[in-house]
Enzyme design. Structure first.
Site, PDB file in Angstrom:
ATOM      1  N   GLY A 141      -2.481 -10.781  -9.168  1.00 41.75           N
ATOM      2  CA  GLY A 141      -1.471 -11.472  -8.366  1.00 41.75           C
ATOM      3  C   GLY A 141      -0.275 -11.954  -9.158  1.00 41.75           C
ATOM      4  CE1 TYR A 192       7.556  -4.429 -15.363  1.00 42.98           C
ATOM      5  CE2 TYR A 192       9.738  -3.658 -15.997  1.00 42.98           C
ATOM      6  CZ  TYR A 192       8.895  -4.243 -15.066  1.00 42.98           C
ATOM      7  OH  TYR A 192       9.382  -4.627 -13.856  1.00 42.98           O
ATOM      8  CG  LEU A 193       5.070   2.424 -16.914  1.00 43.49           C
ATOM      9  CD1 LEU A 193       3.863   3.047 -16.237  1.00 43.49           C
ATOM     10  CD2 LEU A 193       5.775   3.443 -17.802  1.00 43.49           C
ATOM     11  CG  HIS A 249       0.237  -0.068  -5.865  1.00 39.85           C
ATOM     12  ND1 HIS A 249      -0.240  -1.131  -6.591  1.00 39.85           N
ATOM     13  CD2 HIS A 249      -0.812   0.384  -5.149  1.00 39.85           C
ATOM     14  CE1 HIS A 249      -1.514  -1.318  -6.309  1.00 39.85           C
ATOM     15  NE2 HIS A 249      -1.881  -0.411  -5.428  1.00 39.85           N
ATOM     16  CE  LYS A 300      -2.212  -2.918  -2.905  1.00 38.77           C
ATOM     17  NZ  LYS A 300      -3.645  -2.563  -2.942  1.00 38.77           N
ATOM     18  NE  ARG A 305     -10.697  -6.896  -3.317  1.00 37.77           N
ATOM     19  CZ  ARG A 305      -9.523  -6.444  -2.895  1.00 37.77           C
ATOM     20  NH1 ARG A 305      -9.436  -5.752  -1.780  1.00 37.77           N
ATOM     21  NH2 ARG A 305      -8.424  -6.656  -3.594  1.00 37.77           N
ATOM     22  NE  ARG A 354      -1.739  -5.484   3.472  1.00 40.60           N
ATOM     23  CZ  ARG A 354      -2.441  -5.831   2.397  1.00 40.60           C
ATOM     24  NH1 ARG A 354      -2.642  -7.113   2.139  1.00 40.60           N
ATOM     25  NH2 ARG A 354      -2.927  -4.918   1.581  1.00 40.60           N
TER      26      ARG A 354
END
Lengths: 463, 172, 463, 172
Positions: free
Chosen positions: A164, A202-203, A208, A237, A291, A338
């Site tokens: 996070g 660091y890209l 993602h 997300k 999970r 969401r």
């Protein structure tokens, strides 16, 4: 064989598990806090038991209460959903010790994947490409500098116990590494009780992309076509889709194969997600979520699999019902939105209170996973996710049009939600072209346009 | 479940070693810390742990009686473990509710006398029963002073969080 | 090309068309009666226009009002939905004459298929097997007797203009034919203004199986895998599924080919359904419905096609997006449950009034097409269909389990519905074995069993 | 739309022949019957059809004034063709509503005087306007006696069923 499943969660995911149990002929037990006495997961489960007061620490995170509830109701399995105790190795271990089947991988695997530097090592050992960086934890800033010099700047310092965005610092050049190392370590220590950090290259302009897996623990393993989760706000997300727009078939196969190798090497059991960053045609492992994920329906829509039913079958010692290795896509496109109880017009201020009117969209190619109903009161104690709207159509363009149609139908009165933000995203030209990076939202501002929201380039003058 | 009092699980929540402690061992302050956390998080009145010669007991600060029971929603029509919850106050009676989910025991140990019987007059803070959760025996104190009018839960039966356990007639 | 579609209907089907329009980028116009001022189809269409008072004769059947509404709003197409004016050849003809595109076949084809004896003739000419019986209308009882002797008793006398069981008589032997002929003819004359009747062999233990077609009128024709609609009450379908349980592949191909031949022979345009009876391994044409059907989502779920979008594309002169001839099934099973506002405990008494609570089911494999919302008032003036619940799963057994789960979640408070009847059907052993005949419900009684309904053999002693 | 008054469509609802009738022709009773049906089904007050020398006029029986306007639901937020409907009675005024959907004309024919102007006093049953639907000119009578206070619809514009057309101050 399991016969009765305690669902150690609330909200839409608790409903999701209750639904799967009912369809498999398993009895379900809901647990709920006093704030959730009127919740659908309580009403729709076969049994329900109140486990504590509204704060999650006393209820949904209260391990003794949940174990007691399982014992009292004779549940022989516990499905943790996502969040709360889903990646708590100690909870999984207690389940193992009291002889209640934890629906998920072993506590050993949860523990290993929860330690981000250990997870990187495991991935590397399984032949999965990881972002260039330190082998494991960096003992001190000097070691970090050595790694920085090796992989090249910018680098990112990350908390090993993290997630996070906490305990994370992007470092542009070596001169700033000392300070960043110290700050990240202190922040990680405060947040996770563990100040260990590691260094990665660091890209920039990365996407993602993640691969859903299912494994029978030593038996069959299936890796599913990828999900693109690049639409994020502050590492959260917001919108996920499958397949990833414009992803070369070679990259897709590469990620699916890499995910399957890792899972096999871990002796993984159940459902999990292997997360990658994809940048400049290359992909690198970042972490594994041990999970079920919020966005699992996206995969269900494009493959026809029922991931929660498969989790329960695997936990029950049965064979899973999906083709070994890489389930085939049915050739459509799915997008999940969401719908969070947050006001996008007021810096995503969380919302609580009664939902006065609720109209979920219906019709073809629309799926709604939600615990809402008209009259439901959104409690202020938990996660802001109110509903997941998933649309499916033959191709991405049709799925976007269906998404616009369904979002337009979806009505929630009483609390503000992220719905208008999704409409704005779907209208964005770059999004419609597809394949945007995780900085998509950060590079834009929300603009009010006659009641509707619009995305405009960050820093643009008022339109 | 009570016959399994000394299996491996019992010690996990308190993090102690499995076998007998002796008087000379260092004080298990970490365990005490965990019990304090547990007490605070769970809202119970007291936690007692006995293990060989070690006994730890943690009690909550006496609070002003809460202004009223938490709101109880309409019971939906599913087969809940608990009975239908009677209203908290009927005919001026007060319900003592379970602060945790677990197994209800009327006596401190099998074969011993119940903490209270109907007709007993109890003081606020006096133990009324035990609710066992994960092998931990949680003594439940009365939150008011008064006379025990009814025992609402079955001995050795399951109770939910917030479930009424006793009905008391408050002291005049 | 069409740009704006007036939806000449109400309820869930009006919503269905509005949704398809939005997804295709077509503007939609809702028409509504004053009884439907609070209806979702009014709220979700781009424009809405009130066309008349509550009785359908003054509103949804009021041709001048609907044509005026199309003219006023500049709609260049009218989608009739099902029911109301959907098979009214005169309406289609008026649309043709005022230059508004009627979404459906030509008035000539509607008219021909509306005349059942003409439809039989057309089917026979297209090489489609029809039930043995008279060539066309029987002029008198003597001719009927000749046909009866030829095909063998029992026979059925049917109204040529008929439908819904009106003007229909089953005749066990020749001695009763005279009376039945006269009665059927009189009843048909009263009901349809046309006393013409024809004779068919009466088939027992038949299944109602139908084939969905789409045709570009001279271009491509697609016939879809069949729907089994044998669960009926008084000739009203209640539950439909696809594929038909246990249907031999040869019969499936036979019906699909026959349907495609008929459609090609007719020069048919748009969506339609060719209905067959299936008995003893043989199938016979009974009639063709020249419109969208209530149960079309069943086909959409198993094939992935969007039938309403295809209707609109065909009406617009575009090519349809389904494979020519026989679209392939995706290999799953779908079941539709019609949730009607009728009380199955009181002889299916129609219900009206406010819906106080409404919880549509969600989660995987569930589709809901409904115009309900909490607070909606069911008007007493129209059809009793409140919602269609469609479930989809990998096989029939899984679809039934999903149906039980979803029906259990579906909550409608305020009006009684057919929901408990569907639960009873799904629990019936014969139904679960699959392949029951149209007499399934007639041979059973509803029994109250602790609040739930159960089906028991008709005439069984109280349990 | 009004310029297309004599295309093929116009005759369909009345079923007549396309060209000029003469005095000696049999009376078109079938057409009259259809008009009567249409009048009854649509709830309009009057239908008039003129075609060459033929003119048919069908009027509804005068009814007792309805006890009140039909209930009007809250307008949902879509782009309806009509304006927001004002309440039927404002300041004691009465709304005359359109009995059908169509095009609103204030005068019997182009170039002629409007049926009524603001300030006119009308009797119940007196025509106020025409609403044209499918080339049929439907005269809309006033359902009360009173003074015309406002004309609410635009000439040659579309009106919905039940849309207020005029506001009248009822006769005292």
């Amino acid at each position: 064989m399991i016969g009765k499943v305690l669902v150690a969660n609330r909200g839409e995911v608790a409903l999701r598990v209750v639904r799967a149990c009912r369809e498999l002929g398993l009895r379900s037990v809901a647990v709920y806090s006093t704030a959730d006495a009127d919740s659908l997961h309580r009403m729709l489960a076969d049994e329900a038991i109140c486990i504590g007061p509204p704060p999650a620490s006393g209820s949904y995170l209260n391990i003794p209460a949940i174990i007691s509830a399982a014992e009292l109701t004779g549940a022989d399995a516990i499905h943790p959903g996502y969040g709360f105790l889903a990646e708590n190795a100690r909870f999984a271990e207690i389940c193992e010790r009291v002889g209640v089947k934890f629906v998920g991988p072993s506590s050993r695997v949860i523990s290993m994947m929860g330690d981000k530097s250990a997870a990187r090592r495991a991935a590397r050992e399984a032949g999965v490409p990881v972002t260039p960086g330190s082998e494991g934890v960096c003992a001190n800033a000097a070691e970090a500098k050595r790694v920085g010099a090796e992989v090249g700047y910018p680098v990112v310092v990350k908390a090993s116990a993290g997630g996070g965005g906490k305990g994370m610092r992007v470092v542009e050049d070596e001169s700033r590494l000392d300070a960043a190392f110290t700050e990240a370590s202190r922040e990680a220590g405060a947040a996770f009780g563990d100040g260990s950090v590691y260094i990665e290259k660091y890209l920039e302009d990365l996407r993602h992309i993640e691969v859903q897996v299912l494994s029978e623990a030593g038996g069959k393993t299936a890796a599913f076509p990828e999900r693109d989760c690049s639409i994020q706000r502050r590492y959260q997300k917001l919108l996920e889709e499958s397949p990833a727009p414009g992803l070369p078939e070679e990259a897709r196969r590469g990620m699916m194969d890499a995910a399957a190798s890792l899972v096999d090497a871990l002796g993984y059991e159940g459902a999990g997600t292997v997360e990658f960053v994809y940048s400049g045609g290359e992909f690198f492992f970042i972490e594994m979520n041990t999970r079920l994920q919020v966005e699992h329906p996206v995969t269900e829509m494009v493959t026809g699999a029922d991931l929660v039913a498969e989790q329960l079958k695997i936990a029950s010692g049965e064979r899973m019902d999906v083709p070994s290795s890489a389930a085939a896509s049915v050739g459509g496109h799915a997008i999940e939105f969401r719908i969070n109880a947050e006001d996008p017009r007021r810096n995503f201020l969380p919302q609580a209170g009664p939902v006065e009117f609720y109209n979920p969209p219906g019709g073809p190619g629309v799926r709604v996973d939600s615990h809402l109903y008209a009259g439901y009161k959104v409690p202020p104690h938990y996660d802001s996710l109110l509903a997941k709207l998933i649309v499916f159509a033959t191709d991405r363009e049709a799925a976007i049009r269906r998404g616009l149609r369904a979002l337009d139908e979806l009505a929630i009165a009483g609390v503000e939600t992220t719905l208008p933000l999704h409409l704005a995203i779907l209208e964005d030209e770059d999004f419609r072209r597809g394949g945007v990076s995780t900085s998509f939202l950060a590079r834009r501002e929300l603009r009010n346009d006659e009641g509707l929201l619009r995305l405009v380039p960050a820093g643009a003058s008022p339109g | 479940m009570s016959e399994a009092r000394d299996d491996g699980i019992r010690k996990d929540p308190v993090g102690g070693e499995p076998s007998g402690r002796r008087t000379g061992d260092p004080l298990p302050l970490e365990d005490v810390g965990r019990l304090v956390d547990m007490l605070r998080d769970s809202g119970v009145g007291e936690i007692r742990v006995r293990q060989g010669e070690l006994e730890i007991s943690v009690k909550a600060k006496p609070e002003a009686p809460s202004p009223g029971p938490p709101p109880v929603a309409e019971a939906p029509s599913n087969e809940a473990v608990s009975q239908l919850e009677p209203p908290a106050k009927v005919d001026g009676l007060h319900a003592v509710r379970s602060p945790l989910v677990g197994t209800f025991y009327r006596a401190p140990a099998p074969g011993e006398e119940p903490y209270v019987e109907v007709g007993d007059v109890v003081r606020a803070g006096q133990p009324l029963c035990i609710v066992e959760a994960m092998k931990l025996m949680n003594e439940i104190p009365s939150d008011i002073s008064g006379e025990v009018v009814e025992v609402l839960a079955d001995n050795a039966g399951g109770v939910e969080y917030d479930q009424p356990l006793f009905r008391l007639r408050p002291e005049a």
